[in-house]
Design a protein around this motif. Structure first.
Motif, PDB file in Angstrom:
ATOM      1  N   ASN A   1     -21.661 -26.510  -3.583  1.00  0.00           N
ATOM      2  CA  ASN A   1     -22.545 -25.345  -3.744  1.00  0.00           C
ATOM      3  C   ASN A   1     -22.520 -24.897  -5.197  1.00  0.00           C
ATOM      4  OD1 ASN A   1     -23.284 -24.831  -0.906  1.00  0.00           O
ATOM      5  ND2 ASN A   1     -21.119 -24.297  -0.625  1.00  0.00           N
TER       6      ASN A   1
ATOM      7  N   TYR B   1     -24.095 -21.767  -7.525  1.00  0.00           N
ATOM      8  CA  TYR B   1     -24.781 -20.477  -7.478  1.00  0.00           C
ATOM      9  C   TYR B   1     -25.021 -19.987  -8.914  1.00  0.00           C
ATOM     10  CZ  TYR B   1     -22.745 -20.417  -2.712  1.00  0.00           C
ATOM     11  OH  TYR B   1     -22.363 -20.728  -1.425  1.00  0.00           O
TER      12      TYR B   1
ATOM     13  N   HIS C   1     -23.675 -16.413   8.288  1.00  0.00           N
ATOM     14  CA  HIS C   1     -23.669 -17.526   9.256  1.00  0.00           C
ATOM     15  C   HIS C   1     -22.258 -17.797   9.738  1.00  0.00           C
ATOM     16  CE1 HIS C   1     -22.305 -19.461   5.579  1.00  0.00           C
ATOM     17  NE2 HIS C   1     -21.772 -20.394   6.355  1.00  0.00           N
TER      18      HIS C   1
ATOM     19  N   ASP D   1     -20.146 -21.333  10.576  1.00  0.00           N
ATOM     20  CA  ASP D   1     -20.312 -22.770  10.348  1.00  0.00           C
ATOM     21  C   ASP D   1     -20.419 -23.475  11.696  1.00  0.00           C
ATOM     22  OD1 ASP D   1     -17.976 -22.856   7.529  1.00  0.00           O
ATOM     23  OD2 ASP D   1     -20.115 -22.333   7.652  1.00  0.00           O
TER      24      ASP D   1
ATOM     25  N   LEU E   1     -17.268 -15.238  -1.797  1.00  0.00           N
ATOM     26  CA  LEU E   1     -17.164 -15.451  -0.347  1.00  0.00           C
ATOM     27  C   LEU E   1     -16.785 -14.133   0.323  1.00  0.00           C
ATOM     28  CD1 LEU E   1     -16.942 -17.174   2.247  1.00  0.00           C
ATOM     29  CD2 LEU E   1     -14.591 -17.713   1.544  1.00  0.00           C
TER      30      LEU E   1
ATOM     31  N   HIS F   1     -19.741 -15.237   7.914  1.00  0.00           N
ATOM     32  CA  HIS F   1     -19.397 -15.118   6.506  1.00  0.00           C
ATOM     33  C   HIS F   1     -20.663 -15.365   5.683  1.00  0.00           C
ATOM     34  CE1 HIS F   1     -18.715 -19.311   7.711  1.00  0.00           C
ATOM     35  NE2 HIS F   1     -18.954 -19.657   6.472  1.00  0.00           N
TER      36      HIS F   1
ATOM     37  N   ARG G   1     -21.332 -19.733 -10.151  1.00  0.00           N
ATOM     38  CA  ARG G   1     -20.179 -19.948  -9.273  1.00  0.00           C
ATOM     39  C   ARG G   1     -20.302 -21.291  -8.569  1.00  0.00           C
ATOM     40  NH1 ARG G   1     -19.263 -18.476  -3.554  1.00  0.00           N
ATOM     41  NH2 ARG G   1     -17.025 -18.740  -3.161  1.00  0.00           N
TER      42      ARG G   1
ATOM     43  N   SER H   1     -18.612 -23.743  -5.365  1.00  0.00           N
ATOM     44  CA  SER H   1     -17.664 -23.895  -4.254  1.00  0.00           C
ATOM     45  C   SER H   1     -17.914 -25.253  -3.610  1.00  0.00           C
ATOM     46  CB  SER H   1     -17.844 -22.764  -3.225  1.00  0.00           C
ATOM     47  OG  SER H   1     -19.049 -22.932  -2.506  1.00  0.00           O
TER      48      SER H   1
ATOM     49  N   PHE I   1     -16.826 -30.020   5.429  1.00  0.00           N
ATOM     50  CA  PHE I   1     -17.070 -29.647   6.828  1.00  0.00           C
ATOM     51  C   PHE I   1     -16.571 -30.769   7.737  1.00  0.00           C
ATOM     52  CE2 PHE I   1     -19.361 -25.942   5.779  1.00  0.00           C
ATOM     53  CZ  PHE I   1     -20.268 -26.224   4.778  1.00  0.00           C
TER      54      PHE I   1
HETATM   55  O1  LIG Z   1     -19.733 -20.675  -1.201  1.00  0.00           O
HETATM   56  C1  LIG Z   1     -19.026 -20.034  -0.393  1.00  0.00           C
HETATM   57  O2  LIG Z   1     -18.091 -19.291  -0.734  1.00  0.00           O
HETATM   58  C2  LIG Z   1     -19.298 -20.170   1.112  1.00  0.00           C
HETATM   59  C3  LIG Z   1     -20.314 -21.243   1.419  1.00  0.00           C
HETATM   60  C4  LIG Z   1     -20.433 -21.449   2.914  1.00  0.00           C
HETATM   61  O3  LIG Z   1     -20.047 -20.617   3.720  1.00  0.00           O
HETATM   62  C5  LIG Z   1     -21.019 -22.707   3.413  1.00  0.00           C
HETATM   63  O4  LIG Z   1     -21.495 -23.526   2.568  1.00  0.00           O
HETATM   64  O5  LIG Z   1     -20.989 -22.873   4.684  1.00  0.00           O
END
Ligand SMILES: O=C(O)CCC(=O)C(=O)O
Ligand SMILES: C=C1C[C@]23C[C@H]1CC[C@H]2[C@]1(C)CCC[C@@](C)(C(=O)O)[C@H]1[C@@H]3C(=O)O
Ligand SMILES: [Fe+2]
Length: 418
Positions: free
Chosen positions: A258, A260, A275, A277, A292, A331, A341, A343, A347
């Motif tokens: 991710n 941002y 959402h 997960d 987050l 979350h 940012r 992340s 998964f």
């Molecule tokens: O970027 C984040 O801190 C959370 C991202 C997230 O919840 C996701 O990609 O399912």
């Protein structure tokens, strides 16, 4: 509605890195001692929103206002609580090292049991993932997302799958666009050749093989950590040893990077909307920026980044596997005006055809079944063709399943939900 056909914008944004320089950096930063990052001219990170209008490239760093599709409903984007979430830091080294630290193991099991019964989030240390590899994986995200849009588009998402590059999911949704770009790819071990290396080299070209090797190693580490956490979850739930670990031994997981960018109106949009997960377990490596948040008792509580730790959260599939004992919780990710940012979300997903069913013995079996049997293939298809994962995905999925095979007729093409 943004057309599926991704329009190449008239001009990519001012980016500086060339793919070969990027690839060399990826290789260097993983193995050698941390070399100072290449002094690339800091590009203007942005979200390029491919659209039906060929030249419609939104350089959102320069927009005084965010475009309408990025504005979220007030309730989704309501302000963050000042109170950070007290997420327990669990030392999983006691399990990995099998050093006989019985007290340490009891502590870890108790922490996980309490966290999973409430908000479903905990952080782990002692995970064994090298700092150099974690840094290389985060740097790789920077290197990829700073590429010109035309290069990123070579990896654009294949409709109906999660794999590939997306910019704000503008190829799928018409509103509530998330202020992020993502790159996702599948991971499973035991293949004849390293699947992640093959993905990067096959999709982006041989220059990206070094980046693929970073993420191949990273995903292998994530898989190993996932299985260690499954053992902890067995102990915390009183489930027979090996039940969950074996269930995920042949897992086929999703790795998502991710990115941002900074946002001119962060209070009106979201990096990732509220959402749960749909997957089983998420291992999140975040940089030090923060963003987050978890919904607890009606408040959005920030999860402060802990250097070297990884954030773990329970997903819908494991909530079903634990018959509701472990909570898959709401979350989101917020953005800010000043800092980009990154992340990395790993998964964990079962093999597609495995039947998701809680163990028939132990404390988990004592309560009535909360969810029907299902396969990850069905839930995955539901999130990609029928329903945008949000606050009640599993309930909507359970209802959808009860409609029988007729419901799949609508799956002819990936849906574009709002
Ligand atoms: O970027 C984040 O801190 C959370 C991202 C997230 O919840 C996701 O990609 O399912
Ligand atoms: C199975 C998945 C769908 C999503 C990626 C994985 C696990 C998390 C899901 C997601 C991140 C939940 C929020 C909405 C979403 C559309 C997103 O913002 O990316 C979801 C992912 C997806 O459908 O691509
Ligand atoms: Fe998530």
């Amino acid at each position: 509605m943004v057309s599926q056909a991704q329009q190449e914008p008239a001009a990519a944004l001012p980016h500086s890195s060339s793919s070969s320089r990027t690839a060399k950096r990826a290789a260097k930063s993983m193995d050698a001692s941390p070399a100072p990052p290449l002094l690339l001219r800091a590009p203007t990170p942005s979200i390029d929103l491919p659209s039906a209008k060929p030249a419609a490239v939104f350089d959102l760093r320069r927009e005084p206002k965010i475009p309408a599709p990025f504005v979220w409903p007030r309730d989704d984007a309501r302000p963050t609580s000042a109170a950070e979430l007290d997420v327990p830091l669990v030392d999983v080294g006691v399990l990995r090292n099998r050093n006989g630290d019985a007290a340490g193991l009891r502590r870890a099991v108790a922490q996980v049991a309490a966290a999973c019964a409430s908000h479903g989030f905990f952080q782990v240390c002692g995970h064994g993932v090298g700092a150099g590899l974690a840094r290389a994986a985060l740097d790789g995200a920077n290197d990829f997302f700073r590429l010109p849009l035309a290069e990123k588009q070579r990896a654009r998402r294949v409709p109906g799958t999660v794999s590939g590059y997306t910019s704000a999911h503008a190829d799928r949704f018409a509103s509530k666009l998330p202020w992020k770009e993502t790159l996702s790819f599948g991971f499973h071990d035991g293949a004849a050749s390293p699947v992640v290396v093959d993905y990067f080299a096959g999709t982006l070209g041989p220059d990206f093989e070094p980046m693929g090797r970073v993420y191949q190693r990273y995903c292998e580490e994530m898989k190993a950590l996932s299985l260690t956490i499954m053992e902890l979850l067995e102990l915390s739930l009183g489930v027979e040893r090996g039940y969950y670990r074996d269930f995920f031994e042949d897992s086929r997981s999703i790795m998502r990077c991710n990115y941002y960018p900074p946002c001119p109106e962060p209070e009106r949009t979201l990096g990732t909307g509220p959402h749960c997960d749909p997957t089983a377990l998420t291992i999140l490596l975040q940089d030090d920026v923060g963003g987050l948040e978890v919904l607890v008792d009606g408040d959005w509580r920030p999860v402060r980044p802990v250097p070297g730790a990884m954030v773990i959260n329970i997903g819908d599939t494991f909530m079903a596997l634990s018959n509701g004992r472990c909570k898959s919780c709401l979350h989101r990710a917020v953005v800010n005006r000043r800092q980009e940012r990154r992340s990395l979300a790993f998964f964990l997903c079962p093999r597609e055809d495995r039947v998701v069913r809680p163990p028939a013995t132990g404390a988990v079996a004592a309560a009535p079944r909360r969810y029907p049997d299902f396969t990850w293939a069905d839930l995955m298809r539901f999130t990609q063709y029928h329903y945008r994962a949000d606050t009640r995905t599993l309930d909507a999925f359970t209802s959808w399943l009860s409609h029988g095979p007729a419901h799949d007729a609508a799956a002819a093409t990936p849906c574009s939900t709002t």
